[in-house]
Design a protein around this motif. Structure first.
Motif, PDB file in Angstrom:
ATOM      1  N   ALA A 174       0.847  -1.189   0.000  1.00 32.01           N
ATOM      2  CA  ALA A 174       0.000   0.000   0.000  1.00 32.01           C
ATOM      3  C   ALA A 174       0.886   1.244   0.000  1.00 32.01           C
ATOM      4  CB  ALA A 174      -0.903   0.003   1.219  1.00 32.01           C
ATOM      5  N   PHE A 175       0.464   2.286  -0.694  1.00 31.52           N
ATOM      6  CA  PHE A 175       1.261   3.512  -0.762  1.00 31.52           C
ATOM      7  C   PHE A 175       0.591   4.589   0.063  1.00 31.52           C
ATOM      8  CE2 PHE A 175       3.344   7.219  -2.441  1.00 31.52           C
ATOM      9  CZ  PHE A 175       4.640   6.762  -2.639  1.00 31.52           C
ATOM     10  N   ASP A 176       1.286   5.108   1.034  1.00 29.70           N
ATOM     11  CA  ASP A 176       0.780   6.143   1.929  1.00 29.70           C
ATOM     12  C   ASP A 176       1.661   7.380   1.770  1.00 29.70           C
ATOM     13  OD1 ASP A 176       0.099   7.788   4.061  1.00 29.70           O
ATOM     14  OD2 ASP A 176      -0.130   6.129   5.472  1.00 29.70           O
ATOM     15  N   TRP A 177       1.107   8.418   1.136  1.00 27.37           N
ATOM     16  CA  TRP A 177       1.883   9.626   0.855  1.00 27.37           C
ATOM     17  C   TRP A 177       2.405  10.286   2.126  1.00 27.37           C
ATOM     18  CZ3 TRP A 177       4.216  11.139  -3.343  1.00 27.37           C
ATOM     19  CH2 TRP A 177       3.780  10.657  -4.566  1.00 27.37           C
ATOM     20  N   LYS A 178       1.629  10.286   3.192  1.00 31.07           N
ATOM     21  CA  LYS A 178       2.057  10.920   4.440  1.00 31.07           C
ATOM     22  C   LYS A 178       3.303  10.222   4.983  1.00 31.07           C
ATOM     23  CE  LYS A 178       0.529  12.235   9.038  1.00 31.07           C
ATOM     24  NZ  LYS A 178      -0.524  12.161  10.034  1.00 31.07           N
ATOM     25  N   VAL A 179       3.286   8.908   5.004  1.00 34.22           N
ATOM     26  CA  VAL A 179       4.442   8.142   5.479  1.00 34.22           C
ATOM     27  C   VAL A 179       5.621   8.364   4.535  1.00 34.22           C
ATOM     28  CG1 VAL A 179       5.337   5.820   5.905  1.00 34.22           C
ATOM     29  CG2 VAL A 179       3.041   6.424   6.671  1.00 34.22           C
ATOM     30  N   PHE A 180       5.371   8.293   3.234  1.00 31.41           N
ATOM     31  CA  PHE A 180       6.430   8.496   2.248  1.00 31.41           C
ATOM     32  C   PHE A 180       7.117   9.840   2.437  1.00 31.41           C
ATOM     33  CE2 PHE A 180       7.906  10.256  -1.773  1.00 31.41           C
ATOM     34  CZ  PHE A 180       8.749   9.248  -2.227  1.00 31.41           C
ATOM     35  N   LEU A 181       6.321  10.906   2.517  1.00 33.94           N
ATOM     36  CA  LEU A 181       6.896  12.248   2.631  1.00 33.94           C
ATOM     37  C   LEU A 181       7.601  12.456   3.966  1.00 33.94           C
ATOM     38  CD1 LEU A 181       4.079  14.325   0.893  1.00 33.94           C
ATOM     39  CD2 LEU A 181       6.342  13.739  -0.006  1.00 33.94           C
ATOM     40  N   THR A 182       7.087  11.863   5.038  1.00 37.21           N
ATOM     41  CA  THR A 182       7.740  11.966   6.349  1.00 37.21           C
ATOM     42  C   THR A 182       9.108  11.302   6.314  1.00 37.21           C
ATOM     43  OG1 THR A 182       5.606  11.985   7.491  1.00 37.21           O
ATOM     44  CG2 THR A 182       7.542  11.386   8.799  1.00 37.21           C
ATOM     45  N   PHE A 198      10.873  10.496   3.581  1.00 40.11           N
ATOM     46  CA  PHE A 198      11.707  11.198   2.606  1.00 40.11           C
ATOM     47  C   PHE A 198      12.324  12.443   3.223  1.00 40.11           C
ATOM     48  CE2 PHE A 198      12.434  14.481  -0.531  1.00 40.11           C
ATOM     49  CZ  PHE A 198      13.170  13.820  -1.495  1.00 40.11           C
ATOM     50  N   ALA A 199      11.514  13.265   3.875  1.00 36.46           N
ATOM     51  CA  ALA A 199      12.015  14.513   4.464  1.00 36.46           C
ATOM     52  C   ALA A 199      13.031  14.231   5.562  1.00 36.46           C
ATOM     53  CB  ALA A 199      10.850  15.337   5.007  1.00 36.46           C
ATOM     54  N   SER A 200      12.758  13.246   6.396  1.00 34.66           N
ATOM     55  CA  SER A 200      13.678  12.912   7.493  1.00 34.66           C
ATOM     56  C   SER A 200      15.028  12.450   6.965  1.00 34.66           C
ATOM     57  CB  SER A 200      13.080  11.815   8.375  1.00 34.66           C
ATOM     58  OG  SER A 200      11.887  12.240   8.952  1.00 34.66           O
ATOM     59  N   VAL A 201      15.012  11.549   6.005  1.00 30.98           N
ATOM     60  CA  VAL A 201      16.267  11.023   5.455  1.00 30.98           C
ATOM     61  C   VAL A 201      16.979  12.095   4.642  1.00 30.98           C
ATOM     62  CG1 VAL A 201      17.274   9.307   3.890  1.00 30.98           C
ATOM     63  CG2 VAL A 201      15.475   8.635   5.492  1.00 30.98           C
ATOM     64  N   PHE A 202      16.236  12.866   3.861  1.00 34.97           N
ATOM     65  CA  PHE A 202      16.836  13.921   3.052  1.00 34.97           C
ATOM     66  C   PHE A 202      17.564  14.931   3.927  1.00 34.97           C
ATOM     67  CE2 PHE A 202      16.631  18.040   0.862  1.00 34.97           C
ATOM     68  CZ  PHE A 202      17.295  17.729  -0.305  1.00 34.97           C
ATOM     69  N   ILE A 203      16.913  15.394   4.988  1.00 33.53           N
ATOM     70  CA  ILE A 203      17.526  16.365   5.893  1.00 33.53           C
ATOM     71  C   ILE A 203      18.737  15.755   6.595  1.00 33.53           C
ATOM     72  CG2 ILE A 203      17.163  17.667   8.039  1.00 33.53           C
ATOM     73  CD1 ILE A 203      14.250  18.136   6.993  1.00 33.53           C
ATOM     74  N   ALA A 204      18.616  14.483   7.006  1.00 32.19           N
ATOM     75  CA  ALA A 204      19.731  13.814   7.694  1.00 32.19           C
ATOM     76  C   ALA A 204      20.932  13.640   6.775  1.00 32.19           C
ATOM     77  CB  ALA A 204      19.274  12.454   8.225  1.00 32.19           C
ATOM     78  N   GLU A 205      20.700  13.458   5.493  1.00 33.96           N
ATOM     79  CA  GLU A 205      21.795  13.215   4.546  1.00 33.96           C
ATOM     80  C   GLU A 205      22.481  14.493   4.068  1.00 33.96           C
ATOM     81  OE1 GLU A 205      23.185  10.349   3.565  1.00 33.96           O
ATOM     82  OE2 GLU A 205      21.852   9.288   4.918  1.00 33.96           O
ATOM     83  N   LEU A 206      21.822  15.638   4.206  1.00 32.56           N
ATOM     84  CA  LEU A 206      22.420  16.891   3.732  1.00 32.56           C
ATOM     85  C   LEU A 206      23.707  17.186   4.501  1.00 32.56           C
ATOM     86  CD1 LEU A 206      19.411  19.324   3.251  1.00 32.56           C
ATOM     87  CD2 LEU A 206      20.844  18.304   1.492  1.00 32.56           C
ATOM     88  N   GLY A 207      24.778  17.341   3.758  1.00 38.77           N
ATOM     89  CA  GLY A 207      26.041  17.723   4.361  1.00 38.77           C
ATOM     90  C   GLY A 207      26.755  16.630   5.131  1.00 38.77           C
ATOM     91  N   ASP A 208      26.289  15.401   5.030  1.00 33.09           N
ATOM     92  CA  ASP A 208      26.969  14.326   5.756  1.00 33.09           C
ATOM     93  C   ASP A 208      28.149  13.803   4.932  1.00 33.09           C
ATOM     94  OD1 ASP A 208      25.847  12.647   3.855  1.00 33.09           O
ATOM     95  OD2 ASP A 208      25.203  11.160   5.299  1.00 33.09           O
ATOM     96  N   LYS A 209      28.874  12.842   5.495  1.00 37.77           N
ATOM     97  CA  LYS A 209      30.069  12.310   4.828  1.00 37.77           C
ATOM     98  C   LYS A 209      29.749  11.702   3.467  1.00 37.77           C
ATOM     99  CE  LYS A 209      30.917  10.046   8.505  1.00 37.77           C
ATOM    100  NZ  LYS A 209      31.335   9.101   9.509  1.00 37.77           N
ATOM    101  N   THR A 210      28.577  11.090   3.329  1.00 40.53           N
ATOM    102  CA  THR A 210      28.197  10.482   2.058  1.00 40.53           C
ATOM    103  C   THR A 210      28.077  11.547   0.966  1.00 40.53           C
ATOM    104  OG1 THR A 210      26.959   8.801   3.264  1.00 40.53           O
ATOM    105  CG2 THR A 210      26.470   9.036   0.916  1.00 40.53           C
ATOM    106  N   GLN A 211      27.419  12.637   1.294  1.00 39.53           N
ATOM    107  CA  GLN A 211      27.249  13.697   0.305  1.00 39.53           C
ATOM    108  C   GLN A 211      28.590  14.340  -0.029  1.00 39.53           C
ATOM    109  OE1 GLN A 211      24.952  17.190   1.368  1.00 39.53           O
ATOM    110  NE2 GLN A 211      24.028  17.185  -0.663  1.00 39.53           N
ATOM    111  N   LEU A 212      29.426  14.533   0.973  1.00 37.03           N
ATOM    112  CA  LEU A 212      30.740  15.119   0.727  1.00 37.03           C
ATOM    113  C   LEU A 212      31.593  14.204  -0.150  1.00 37.03           C
ATOM    114  CD1 LEU A 212      31.452  16.577   4.271  1.00 37.03           C
ATOM    115  CD2 LEU A 212      30.709  17.811   2.224  1.00 37.03           C
ATOM    116  N   ALA A 213      31.537  12.890   0.103  1.00 32.21           N
ATOM    117  CA  ALA A 213      32.283  11.945  -0.730  1.00 32.21           C
ATOM    118  C   ALA A 213      31.769  11.968  -2.163  1.00 32.21           C
ATOM    119  CB  ALA A 213      32.175  10.537  -0.150  1.00 32.21           C
TER     120      ALA A 213
END
Length: 96
Positions: A6-14, A16-31
């Motif tokens: 089942a696809f739940d947009w609220k869960v998806f966006l929550t 997505f936003a959490s992981v996106f914000i957590a990944e900004l500027g981290d070692k993975t992005q810098l690499a």
């Protein structure tokens, strides 16, 4: 271990936003940015490789979370994850 399709947009966006914000500027992005600076390497190759790596790492996270949720209460897992983030943050501040 049941996966519901089942696809739940609220869960998806929550998530997505959490992981996106957590990944900004981290070692993975810098690499990834470092690899993208190489003039001899295709930027599409950097994007595809980094994207695949993140997908596989996320799959491991989902599998580990699914496995652990069968043995440990979800609330306890949330406390462990939160505590781990605090410890890592304090260590980062201390070692800076």
């Amino acid at each position: 271990m049941a996966f519901v399709l089942a696809f739940d947009w609220k869960v998806f966006l929550t998530i997505f936003a959490s992981v996106f914000i957590a990944e900004l500027g981290d070692k993975t992005q810098l690499a990834t940015m470092l690899f993208a600076t190489d003039k001899d390497v295709s930027k599409w190759m950097v994007f595809a490789s980094a994207s695949c790596a993140l997908v596989v790492a996320s799959a491991f996270g989902v599998l580990a979370g699914t496995f652990l949720s069968g043995y440990i209460n979800e609330k306890i897992l949330a406390y462990i994850a939160g505590g781990s983030f605090i410890v890592i943050g304090l260590y980062t501040i201390y070692s800076a």
